[in-house]
Structures are given as C-alpha cells and as structure tokens.
Scaffold this active site. Structure first.
Site, PDB file in Angstrom:
ATOM      1  N   HIS A  20      -4.132  88.873  64.981  1.00  0.00           N
ATOM      2  CA  HIS A  20      -4.745  88.099  63.893  1.00  0.00           C
ATOM      3  C   HIS A  20      -4.242  88.609  62.537  1.00  0.00           C
ATOM      4  CE1 HIS A  20      -8.328  87.596  66.822  1.00  0.00           C
ATOM      5  NE2 HIS A  20      -7.820  86.399  66.693  1.00  0.00           N
ATOM      6  N   LYS A  44     -20.218  80.053  72.485  1.00  0.00           N
ATOM      7  CA  LYS A  44     -19.404  81.184  72.893  1.00  0.00           C
ATOM      8  C   LYS A  44     -20.227  82.453  72.710  1.00  0.00           C
ATOM      9  CE  LYS A  44     -14.402  81.663  72.344  1.00  0.00           C
ATOM     10  NZ  LYS A  44     -13.295  81.563  71.393  1.00  0.00           N
ATOM     11  N   ARG A  93       0.507  81.819  70.304  1.00  0.00           N
ATOM     12  CA  ARG A  93       1.082  82.884  71.122  1.00  0.00           C
ATOM     13  C   ARG A  93       2.040  82.290  72.140  1.00  0.00           C
ATOM     14  NH1 ARG A  93      -4.798  85.213  72.003  1.00  0.00           N
ATOM     15  NH2 ARG A  93      -5.035  82.990  71.746  1.00  0.00           N
ATOM     16  N   SER A 131      -8.577  88.804  71.635  1.00  0.00           N
ATOM     17  CA  SER A 131      -9.823  89.565  71.479  1.00  0.00           C
ATOM     18  C   SER A 131     -10.454  89.821  72.840  1.00  0.00           C
ATOM     19  CB  SER A 131     -10.817  88.791  70.612  1.00  0.00           C
ATOM     20  OG  SER A 131     -10.273  88.513  69.357  1.00  0.00           O
TER      21      SER A 131
HETATM   22  P1  ADP Z   1     -10.729  80.843  68.467  1.00  0.00           P
HETATM   23  O1  ADP Z   1     -11.954  81.100  69.269  1.00  0.00           O
HETATM   24  O2  ADP Z   1     -10.945  79.897  67.327  1.00  0.00           O
HETATM   25  O3  ADP Z   1      -9.485  80.505  69.255  1.00  0.00           O
HETATM   26  P2  ADP Z   1      -9.634  83.470  67.971  1.00  0.00           P
HETATM   27  O4  ADP Z   1     -10.267  84.515  67.122  1.00  0.00           O
HETATM   28  O5  ADP Z   1      -9.450  83.755  69.410  1.00  0.00           O
HETATM   29  O6  ADP Z   1     -10.508  82.206  67.699  1.00  0.00           O
HETATM   30  O7  ADP Z   1      -8.229  83.063  67.357  1.00  0.00           O
HETATM   31  C1  ADP Z   1      -8.099  82.521  66.073  1.00  0.00           C
HETATM   32  C2  ADP Z   1      -6.667  82.044  65.905  1.00  0.00           C
HETATM   33  O8  ADP Z   1      -5.778  83.151  65.962  1.00  0.00           O
HETATM   34  C3  ADP Z   1      -6.193  81.072  66.979  1.00  0.00           C
HETATM   35  O9  ADP Z   1      -5.327  80.130  66.386  1.00  0.00           O
HETATM   36  C4  ADP Z   1      -5.447  81.951  67.939  1.00  0.00           C
HETATM   37  O10 ADP Z   1      -4.442  81.232  68.640  1.00  0.00           O
HETATM   38  C5  ADP Z   1      -4.834  82.954  66.979  1.00  0.00           C
HETATM   39  N1  ADP Z   1      -4.524  84.220  67.637  1.00  0.00           N
HETATM   40  C6  ADP Z   1      -5.321  84.959  68.428  1.00  0.00           C
HETATM   41  N2  ADP Z   1      -4.682  86.053  68.883  1.00  0.00           N
HETATM   42  C7  ADP Z   1      -3.421  85.999  68.353  1.00  0.00           C
HETATM   43  C8  ADP Z   1      -2.248  86.794  68.466  1.00  0.00           C
HETATM   44  N3  ADP Z   1      -2.212  87.884  69.238  1.00  0.00           N
HETATM   45  N4  ADP Z   1      -1.156  86.418  67.789  1.00  0.00           N
HETATM   46  C9  ADP Z   1      -1.181  85.296  67.039  1.00  0.00           C
HETATM   47  N5  ADP Z   1      -2.227  84.483  66.907  1.00  0.00           N
HETATM   48  C10 ADP Z   1      -3.338  84.820  67.560  1.00  0.00           C
END
Ligand code: ADP
Length: 168
Positions: A20, A44, A93, A131
């Site tokens: 992130h 969630k 990703r 996460s």
């Molecule tokens: P959500 O529940 O909205 O998907 P996340 O916190 O899991 O929230 O992710 C927020 C954004 O960050 C999403 O667009 C996700 O694809 C991106 N993201 C999560 N992990 C990574 C990573 N390792 N590299 C790049 N983008 C990521």
C-alpha cells in the site's frame, strides 16, 4: 492559477502494508494532494478499528507531506464529491485483482461518470503481499517485518500475542 489536483486512495488498510505504501508514494508523486481513506465496511470483519488503521497509515506515510489520512462510511463516489476529487487510485497486483477491480471501477463509473479510476501497478516484490496474508503469516508465527512498517509490526504484536512460537 490551476486548481490543485487531488486523488483518493481508498481501501481497508487492515493493516497498511509496504505494498500500500508503495502505491501511495507513487500516487503522491503524481498529484498535488492524495487522500488515503480507510473504508468502513460492515460486511468485512476487520482486525483493527478504523481509528487504529488510520493511525498506522498516518505514521507510515508521514514522510509524504501531500498525503492526508481520512476515513469514510458510505459510497466511495460520495466521499470523492465531499473531497472535491475526481480520481480514485487503486493498486493492481496480479490478474486475480483485475476482475474485482474492473467491476468496482465500472460500478463507480455508473454511479459517477465524471470520476475516473486509475490503476498503479505494484512492484514485483509486493505482488504477493496483502493485509490478509500478513495477518495469517503473523498468526502462524511467520516473519512479517519485511512486509509492513515498524508501527504495524508493533501493533500486530500487541493485538495478537503469539500462541505458537517465540516472537522472531
Ligand atoms: P480493499 O478491501 O478495498 O481491496 P485493501 O486495503 O485490501 O482494500 O487494498 C486497497 C487497494 O490497494 C486495492 O486497490 C488493492 O488492490 C491495493 N493493494 C493491496 N495490496 C497491494 C500490494 N501489495 N501492492 C499494490 N497494491 C495493493
């Protein structure tokens, strides 16, 4: 004088990971302002409260002066209107992210045609990072220090005292 361009990077950030942070750094370099916004998603189950997630994000992104941390509860497009932004940033990703992200982007376009979703591709070294993987690995006693900022690691240790192995 042109109006500053503001983008919004929304997500669960439960907790924020180095993946992130990478996306936030790249987005912050492109726009005048970036709002990283923690989603409140009642469907969630989250490990950390919205306040904790915001605090971790604030700490992890304190080196970026044009980044603001926020939270919202409701429709993302309404939050963008409130912030006077027309740009949603999402990270990509792997192909597996694509379908979900594509659907989300089209849905948001349906709701607000003037708002654009922009995708930033992750670095190869974060392509496996999420996460939920961090929480899972941590709970099984695996090393996650390389995957999250120090403040997140500290909070993980406070929140989930490890039953299985001694802390690495
Ligand atoms: P959500 O529940 O909205 O998907 P996340 O916190 O899991 O929230 O992710 C927020 C954004 O960050 C999403 O667009 C996700 O694809 C991106 N993201 C999560 N992990 C990574 C990573 N390792 N590299 C790049 N983008 C990521």
């Amino acid at each position: 004088m042109r109006r500053p361009i503001k983008a919004v990077y929304p997500g669960s950030f439960d907790p924020i990971t180095n993946g992130h942070i990478y996306i936030a750094e790249r987005a912050a370099a492109l726009f005048d302002e970036l709002v990283v916004s923690v989603l409140l998603n009642p469907q969630k189950q989250s490990a950390f409260t919205v306040e904790e997630r915001q605090a971790m994000a604030r700490e992890a992104l304190s080196h970026l002066p044009n980044v603001k941390i926020s939270s919202f509860n409701g429709l993302l497009v309404d939050f963008l209107r409130q912030e006077r932004s027309r740009i949603i940033i999402r990270g990509l990703r792997a192909l597996s992210d694509f379908e979900y992200e594509f659907q989300l982007a089209l849905m948001n376009r349906q709701l607000a045609p003037d708002i654009e979703t922009l995708f930033i591709v992750t670095d190869a070294k974060y392509s496996y990072l999420s996460s939920s993987a961090v929480k899972e690995i941590f709970n099984f006693g695996g090393p996650v220090q390389e995957m999250v900022p120090p403040g997140v690691y500290r909070r993980l240790r406070e929140r989930f005292p490890r039953p299985i192995q001694s802390q690495r």
